[in-house]
Design an enzyme around this catalytic site. Sequence first.
Site, short mmCIF file in Angstrom:
data_model
loop_
_atom_site.label_atom_id
_atom_site.label_comp_id
_atom_site.label_asym_id
_atom_site.label_seq_id
_atom_site.Cartn_x
_atom_site.Cartn_y
_atom_site.Cartn_z
N GLU A 81 0.81 -1.22 0.00
CA GLU A 81 0.00 0.00 0.00
C GLU A 81 0.84 1.28 0.00
O GLU A 81 0.43 2.29 -0.55
CB GLU A 81 -0.92 0.02 1.24
CG GLU A 81 -2.07 -0.97 1.17
CD GLU A 81 -3.17 -0.51 0.22
OE1 GLU A 81 -3.10 0.63 -0.28
OE2 GLU A 81 -4.10 -1.30 -0.04
N SER A 341 -29.38 -33.47 49.16
CA SER A 341 -28.49 -34.00 50.20
C SER A 341 -27.10 -33.38 50.19
O SER A 341 -26.22 -33.84 50.93
CB SER A 341 -28.35 -35.52 50.02
OG SER A 341 -29.59 -36.16 50.23
#
Length: 672
Positions: A81, A341
């Site tokens: 770029e 339990s």
Amino acid sequence: MTRWVFTLALALWASAVARDGVDRWVDATVLPPLQVAVGTELRDRDGHLLRAYTVADGRWRLPVTVSDVDPAYLRMLIRYEDKRYGRHNGVDLRAMIRAAGQAVWHGEVVSGGSTLTMQVARLLEDGSTGRWAGKLRQIRVALALERHLSKDEILALYLNRAPFGGNIEGVRAASYAYFDRPPRRLTPAQAALLVALPQSPETRRPDRAPEAATAARDKVLQRLQDNGVLDDVTVTAAMRDPVRPTRHLLPAFAPHLADRVTTAQPERHQHDLTLSLPLQGTLERLARDAVAGRSDGVQIAMIAADHQTGHILASVGSAAYSADTGGGFIDLTQAVRSPGSTLKPLIYGLGFDRGLIHPETMISDRPTDFDGYAPQNFDGLYRGELRVRTALQHSLNIPAVAVTQELGPHHLLAGLRRAGAEPHVPGGAPGLAVALGGIGLTLEDLVRLYAAIGNAGAAVDLRWHDEATPGFVPHTVMNRSAAWQIADILLDAPRPPNVQGTGIAFKTGTSYGHRDAWAIGFDGRHVVGVWMGRPDGTPVPGAFGGDLAAPVMFAAFARLKPQIDPISPPPHETLLLPTAQLPRHLQQFGAAEVATNAPRIAFPPNGAVLEGGLLTLKVRDGRAPYVWLANGQPVARTHRTQVDIDAPGVGFSSLTVIDADGQSARAQVTLR
């Protein structure tokens, strides 16, 4: 000669004026906002992305710095770029002149003259590239950006704002969306595609236009090969890598916990959690497998934690985070349910702590009416006289209720609260039914309780963040000897069929009507809790904690680590004796005293609330010498009927006196 000197001087003066004018023009530039709105993200203990949220406008934009990105991608991006990125001041005149010349020669735009800085200027202002006014504005902003920011800061703006198709912005979101990986681990083919996409993000989207995406990627690879950035072998291999027409969902692990975290701290955009991404993903898959194919609407929740640090390592709120009739959106780790339990280890642990019982104490399992409350064992059978150890391992109800009656239900609730749990008591006043699940707790509450037992009886700061929870106090739930005794008993609890689980202390639970199935286990380092049931709380016929939840809990441990951490050895003060060698009051729970001269505690009376650091104890009757115990620990031996001791600490305490004949008396008091 003079004329040429004058002309040169005039030209230099005009150049200086022009330069100063440009400088003033650039310095007067009003820059657009440089802060980029990013989505909230949550990361695991190693920095891996757990879950991300979109920004307010629905775009995926995740924060990224230059150091977060594969250096090879950055080299490819800059060379393709803007190869003179490190040498220009925001505008590359050579590139612009070359682009203009090519356009004139070919009659069309062949290459662009925009630098990366100019592209950042366009992205910040969301401006166009084709009009001269727009191009001039980009030049001005680019020059100003170069005066205010470093090259890496400008590059970071590009990495965060570049478009990659649809609602994806920024290279980090694009890397996850198209490759399901962070941008620091890109292949050359993936890096080239990410270089090509921002030039025309909609026409090159790999999920919609894989052919165009492939052509654009290969063009980038070819140019980089021509420029010597990539070698022939790398380019050939990269071009063979197919562009897959897929778009991945961004990571969404631990979605229920993530929602809790972001709701609690909406102002933060980054949360670093104690979770482990590999374990979280593994347990989420285990949860899905555990309920797959079921037609009864059963859901699941799981928590795995380190009880030494308090760090939650995985939290699964349901088998699927979805809006369906299965309650997928509900965080079932926070659902208040009956624990069945699972409170029995706390009951017996408090009994050990207060010197009421010992693992080898004999206890009765017979039909019993506790002032109108007549519980039964789940199988309807009774075992007669047996050891406390066996009663807990087989989860018998009558012995647990008997010990709870001796302790007092309020002491059981106090133990839960010291562990950090928040019990919900129907009607506000606890009764003996608390022992068998007549109370409301969450999975997180139970994990806190079992973490405390695994942590030598001390409460654990269970949390998803690394910092200690403000105000947390490591209360003692039970003494370390009692905690070890509970762990030792639960290590030998009966396993489900075809499950080994050696070295894991665990307890299962099933609530009344088979509405909730539980399994909580721990070893020397970790604790895992599993709940299974229907989100709406309706019964699941035939569901038991041992059959439904326990196999999943053991499977979670197997996925947590390859080897179990052993339970620590017993503390030196632990009483390791068979039943016949125990003190007489510990040999048989609830045995009636028949001797007329049995000792009685004259002070303090049972249930007294006392203050002060010195505690006076008085005994009546019995035969000297007398041994006094506070919470099961010897504190005095004397021939006198009165003795002063240091108060054992704030909270509930059990005082026991034993005379020379082994006869005893007990009183429960509260110290403030």
